[in-house]
Design an enzyme around this catalytic site. Structure first.
Site, PDB file in Angstrom:
ATOM      1  N   ASP A 174      47.495 -63.081-105.332  1.00  0.00           N
ATOM      2  CA  ASP A 174      48.155 -62.145-104.412  1.00  0.00           C
ATOM      3  C   ASP A 174      47.233 -61.923-103.218  1.00  0.00           C
ATOM      4  O   ASP A 174      46.937 -62.857-102.490  1.00  0.00           O
ATOM      5  CB  ASP A 174      48.487 -60.868-105.179  1.00  0.00           C
ATOM      6  CG  ASP A 174      49.540 -60.009-104.498  1.00  0.00           C
ATOM      7  OD1 ASP A 174      49.602 -59.998-103.252  1.00  0.00           O
ATOM      8  OD2 ASP A 174      50.301 -59.312-105.194  1.00  0.00           O
ATOM      9  N   ASN A 216      51.038 -63.961 -98.670  1.00  0.00           N
ATOM     10  CA  ASN A 216      50.113 -62.945 -99.176  1.00  0.00           C
ATOM     11  C   ASN A 216      48.726 -63.098 -98.567  1.00  0.00           C
ATOM     12  O   ASN A 216      48.586 -63.160 -97.361  1.00  0.00           O
ATOM     13  CB  ASN A 216      50.101 -62.955-100.704  1.00  0.00           C
ATOM     14  CG  ASN A 216      51.003 -61.877-101.290  1.00  0.00           C
ATOM     15  OD1 ASN A 216      50.969 -60.731-100.858  1.00  0.00           O
ATOM     16  ND2 ASN A 216      51.824 -62.246-102.258  1.00  0.00           N
ATOM     17  N   GLU A 243      49.384 -51.857-101.767  1.00  0.00           N
ATOM     18  CA  GLU A 243      48.972 -53.133-101.163  1.00  0.00           C
ATOM     19  C   GLU A 243      48.000 -52.897-100.017  1.00  0.00           C
ATOM     20  O   GLU A 243      47.805 -51.775 -99.557  1.00  0.00           O
ATOM     21  CB  GLU A 243      50.200 -53.886-100.616  1.00  0.00           C
ATOM     22  CG  GLU A 243      50.654 -55.071-101.437  1.00  0.00           C
ATOM     23  CD  GLU A 243      49.735 -56.289-101.344  1.00  0.00           C
ATOM     24  OE1 GLU A 243      48.644 -56.192-100.740  1.00  0.00           O
ATOM     25  OE2 GLU A 243      50.105 -57.340-101.883  1.00  0.00           O
TER      26      GLU A 243
END
Length: 297
Positions: A208, A158, A19
């Site tokens: 996302d 997110n 991420e």
């Protein structure tokens, strides 16, 4: 509309939940994290040099600080590493000092994506491990540690980013399937007039992480959608990048001239992950990114 150029492998890795790619201009390297692996990664494209540093808790994001070191969004709050810590000057953190800036442990909750605003404040998201609706937050962390919760009841906080002129903020609460846009006021401290910019249709995955390019377009990773999408400032879908992985998580421009789009990916929850799931991917010469702002705390 679909981009056919091949996505390349920047770093072959087996991250559980890669991420938060972020270009660290001062060090000319990319920062990214493996949330569930409790790791901060760095990658310098010019030299190929990599570092890998363990954190004591799940780490949702790691961003550069103006004075050196990193700010990290951990399970129990937001903390600071001095220069040399968590992928800084040393390969393994070197025992550099860590301190909490905001310590706010909530059972069953962890830090998730985060972003630094043009004014140098950190916008840090949280979520419950079970992804329960209303269990997450989006909080603005001022450089002095003052924390102001802006969105108090989200599910999976997110992607967050800002327009080139800093007057708009984009935000994603993934289960809503929306990319929202807000107006920025009071020099960046407040956002108002939140509304949908675009909605991802069912069957195409969940929005996302995101990044904004120099044209004001919003690039969004689609979890379970095997793609990156670009939306124009009026919400029109104008580009789709197909990917060889089902679960891309976020994207960011980096490298010379901020022309290359780096993409983090995940393998968590997949019974049969693709060979590149968990790796850091790159789409060379994808566009032109914006200069980032380091955290001023």
């Amino acid at each position: 509309m679909t981009t056919r150029r091949a996505v390349e492998i920047a770093v072959r890795e087996y991250a559980e939940l890669g991420e938060g790619p972020t270009w660290d201009a001062a060090a000319q390297r990319l920062l990214w994290v493996d949330i569930l692996g409790s790791r901060v990664h760095t990658y310098a494209p010019e030299s190929g040099r990599r570092t890998l540093t363990a954190t004591e808790q799940h780490v949702g994001a790691a961003k550069p600080r103006a004075g050196g070191g990193l700010v990290v969004n951990l399970r129990d709050g937001v903390g600071l590493y001095d220069e040399g810590g968590a992928g800084g000057a040393g390969d393994d953190g070197g025992g550099a000092a860590f301190r909490w800036l905001v310590h706010d442990p909530v059972p069953g909750r962890r830090g998730n994506d985060a972003a630094v605003a043009p004014d140098g404040a950190l916008w840090a998201g949280t979520m419950r491990y079970d992804e329960a609706a209303g269990g997450g937050t989006l909080t603005r962390i001022a450089p002095d540690g003052t924390a102001t919760t802006v969105f108090p009841a989200v599910a999976v906080s997110n992607g967050t980013g800002w327009s080139p002129d800093g007057t708009l903020m984009y935000y994603i609460d993934s289960p809503t399937r929306r990319i929202d846009v807000c107006r920025v006021t009071d020099g960046g401290e407040h956002v108002t007039d939140r509304r949908p910019l675009a909605t991802v249709e069912r069957g195409a995955g969940f929005p996302d992480g995101l990044t904004v390019d120099a044209d004001g377009c919003v690039w969004v990773a689609l979890w379970d959608g095997a793609a990156i999408r670009r939306y124009t400032p009026d919400g029109t879908l104008d580009r789709v990048v197909d990917l060889p992985v089902r679960r891309p998580t976020a994207c960011a421009f980096g490298g010379p001239g901020l022309r290359d789009l780096y993409i983090t990916t995940a393998r968590t929850g997949l019974a049969r992950p693709e060979p590149l799931a968990g790796s850091l991917l790159v789409l060379p010469d994808a566009g032109h990114g914006l200069e980032g702002t380091p955290f001023r705390g």
